[in-house]
Design a protein around this motif. Structure first.
Motif, PDB file in Angstrom:
ATOM      1  N   GLY A  26       0.803  -1.210   0.000  1.00  0.00           N
ATOM      2  CA  GLY A  26       0.000   0.000   0.000  1.00  0.00           C
ATOM      3  C   GLY A  26       0.838   1.263   0.000  1.00  0.00           C
ATOM      4  O   GLY A  26       0.480   2.260  -0.648  1.00  0.00           O
ATOM      5  N   TYR A  27       1.958   1.238   0.706  1.00  0.00           N
ATOM      6  CA  TYR A  27       2.816   2.426   0.749  1.00  0.00           C
ATOM      7  C   TYR A  27       3.313   2.781  -0.648  1.00  0.00           C
ATOM      8  O   TYR A  27       3.243   3.945  -1.077  1.00  0.00           O
ATOM      9  CB  TYR A  27       4.015   2.197   1.676  1.00  0.00           C
ATOM     10  CG  TYR A  27       5.001   3.337   1.644  1.00  0.00           C
ATOM     11  CD1 TYR A  27       4.815   4.465   2.428  1.00  0.00           C
ATOM     12  CD2 TYR A  27       6.102   3.307   0.785  1.00  0.00           C
ATOM     13  CE1 TYR A  27       5.702   5.538   2.366  1.00  0.00           C
ATOM     14  CE2 TYR A  27       6.993   4.366   0.718  1.00  0.00           C
ATOM     15  CZ  TYR A  27       6.788   5.483   1.512  1.00  0.00           C
ATOM     16  OH  TYR A  27       7.672   6.544   1.440  1.00  0.00           O
ATOM     17  N   PHE A  28       3.827   1.782  -1.358  1.00  0.00           N
ATOM     18  CA  PHE A  28       4.402   2.077  -2.672  1.00  0.00           C
ATOM     19  C   PHE A  28       3.320   2.477  -3.672  1.00  0.00           C
ATOM     20  O   PHE A  28       3.565   3.329  -4.542  1.00  0.00           O
ATOM     21  CB  PHE A  28       5.230   0.889  -3.162  1.00  0.00           C
ATOM     22  CG  PHE A  28       6.510   0.727  -2.402  1.00  0.00           C
ATOM     23  CD1 PHE A  28       7.581   1.569  -2.643  1.00  0.00           C
ATOM     24  CD2 PHE A  28       6.636  -0.222  -1.408  1.00  0.00           C
ATOM     25  CE1 PHE A  28       8.759   1.460  -1.935  1.00  0.00           C
ATOM     26  CE2 PHE A  28       7.807  -0.351  -0.682  1.00  0.00           C
ATOM     27  CZ  PHE A  28       8.875   0.495  -0.942  1.00  0.00           C
ATOM     28  N   ARG A  29       2.137   1.893  -3.558  1.00  0.00           N
ATOM     29  CA  ARG A  29       1.040   2.328  -4.414  1.00  0.00           C
ATOM     30  C   ARG A  29       0.708   3.802  -4.166  1.00  0.00           C
ATOM     31  O   ARG A  29       0.513   4.583  -5.096  1.00  0.00           O
ATOM     32  CB  ARG A  29      -0.199   1.464  -4.165  1.00  0.00           C
ATOM     33  CG  ARG A  29      -0.102   0.049  -4.701  1.00  0.00           C
ATOM     34  CD  ARG A  29      -1.471  -0.614  -4.696  1.00  0.00           C
ATOM     35  NE  ARG A  29      -1.412  -2.005  -5.092  1.00  0.00           N
ATOM     36  CZ  ARG A  29      -1.607  -3.036  -4.279  1.00  0.00           C
ATOM     37  NH1 ARG A  29      -1.892  -2.826  -3.008  1.00  0.00           N
ATOM     38  NH2 ARG A  29      -1.536  -4.273  -4.718  1.00  0.00           N
ATOM     39  N   GLN A  30       0.622   4.172  -2.875  1.00  0.00           N
ATOM     40  CA  GLN A  30       0.291   5.550  -2.530  1.00  0.00           C
ATOM     41  C   GLN A  30       1.361   6.526  -3.012  1.00  0.00           C
ATOM     42  O   GLN A  30       1.067   7.685  -3.319  1.00  0.00           O
ATOM     43  CB  GLN A  30       0.099   5.670  -1.021  1.00  0.00           C
ATOM     44  CG  GLN A  30      -1.159   4.982  -0.506  1.00  0.00           C
ATOM     45  CD  GLN A  30      -1.198   4.907   1.004  1.00  0.00           C
ATOM     46  OE1 GLN A  30      -0.325   5.436   1.695  1.00  0.00           O
ATOM     47  NE2 GLN A  30      -2.215   4.241   1.536  1.00  0.00           N
TER      48      GLN A  30
END
Length: 371
Positions: A26-30
């Motif tokens: 989720g962090y890298f997507r955000q």
């Protein structure tokens, strides 16, 4: 187009059923990275992960059978970096693919326990560590252990996963003068490694037996659940000790915010995110006397420790903490400052992201060099 002109592409290999993996992806997507995430089953429907294989083989066999397909996907997707979360399965799968750059992340038992199971387990972990271009560890202890296994110290970054700021907000708004019994909570998986039976036995100690003084709650699920339930019934704990199962984060935060003491009985651990969350939310940690826990807890200052499996000492520590409300309030304030300084999710993941970008750039050929 170079990495300086676009957001990077990352292929994540990690367990979709594990919260830490979902937060990582989720962090890298955000952050705008192009993310592909592969996992062995089971895969929660809302995770965004893709199955490595639909068949449920024994994990070691699944890794061997899947390496060719994952290599082909890597060659098609052409990620700027492969990120393998947890060494024995996903790190080994990435190792078999022989694609660079590779970042691997160790979170505890993959370094502290797995290499000691057999020569084969040790060989696999050593091979992963030597093959990786970048290694993340969530505790100094893990970093030292990886060096003894042959990892290059220059490849290792010590970065705890950290906690969201919403946990700190809970601690900042906590009312330490709330009436009622002292609420004691543990939030670890109900598996042998986490020794939750130690807390159950401590709850049955006569010094903690008054329901007007103490209330106990076990959060989580796992293979030991039925055994723990039987033990609680046999000890006559009744409603004084509640098993509430796995909780989504919002409900977990509500429960932790109403608890005064957090307990971890684990016999081995990396940096426990559940402990960091409890510290941020204003709970006083009482945890097993492990080297990794002492990276965060100074006994008598911001928490207490007890020997692994010693339910009598755990009961004594709970009574000791409950008998000194002023100390608990001071310890809770210290813990929030520790979390702000060392364990904020957004700060620590920014460190991870920066390290990955450095490795990606270092792996690119110099445009001015001869082929």
């Amino acid at each position: 187009m170079g990495i300086s002109e676009r957001q990077p592409k990352i292929l994540i290999l990690g367990e979709a059923s594990v919260v830490h993996s979902r937060r990582w992806a989720g962090y890298f997507r955000q952050r705008g990275w192009t993310v592909r995430w592969l996992s062995f089953p089971p895969i929660p429907p809302d995770s965004g992960a893709e199955p490595i294989t639909k068949a449920r083989y024994h994990r070691a066999i699944a890794v061997l059978l899947s390496a060719g397909n994952v290599r082909r996907l890597i060659d098609t997707f052409r990620p700027d970096i492969v990120s393998a979360l947890f060494l024995p399965d996903y790190g080994w799968l990435a190792n078999l693919c022989r694609r660079h750059p590779l970042a691997v992340s160790a979170w505890g038992s993959d370094v502290l326990i797995a290499p000691h199971k057999s020569r084969l387990h040790r060989w696999r972990i050593v091979s992963v560590l030597r093959h990786a271009d970048l290694i993340f560890a969530d505790a100094d202890l893990l970093g030292r252990e990886m060096v003894t296994l042959g990892a290059s110290p220059g490849k290792i970054d010590i970065v705890p996963l950290g906690v969201e700021d919403s946990w700190l907000a809970l601690g900042d708004s906590r009312d330490h003068a709330s009436p009622g019994p002292i609420r004691v909570l543990t939030d670890r998986r109900l598996e042998p490694l986490y020794r939750v039976e130690t807390l159950i036995r401590a709850a049955a100690d006569p010094m903690l037996s008054d329901p007007a003084e103490f209330d106990f709650c076990v959060v989580g699920d796992g293979s030991m659940k039925d055994k723990h339930l039987r033990l609680s019934r046999n000890l006559g704990l009744g409603d004084r000790l509640r098993f509430v199962g796995f909780l989504p984060e919002e409900r977990l935060q509500t429960l932790v915010a109403k608890s005064e003491i957090y307990v971890s009985c684990a016999s081995s651990d990396g940096t426990s995110v559940s402990m960091l969350e409890a510290m941020a939310a204003g709970c006083v940690p009482i945890v097993t006397d492990l080297t990794v826990n002492r990276e965060w807890i100074e006994p008598g200052v911001n928490g207490l420790v007890f020997p692994v499996g010693d339910h009598g000492t755990l009961a004594t520590m709970i009574r000791r903490a409950a008998s000194d409300p002023a100390w608990m309030k001071t310890a809770a304030a210290r813990n929030r400052e520790i979390i702000r300084r060392r364990a904020r999710w957004r700060d620590n993941m920014a460190t991870v992201e920066d390290a990955m970008i450095r490795v990606i750039r270092a792996s690119r050929p110099n445009p001015g060099s001869r082929p």
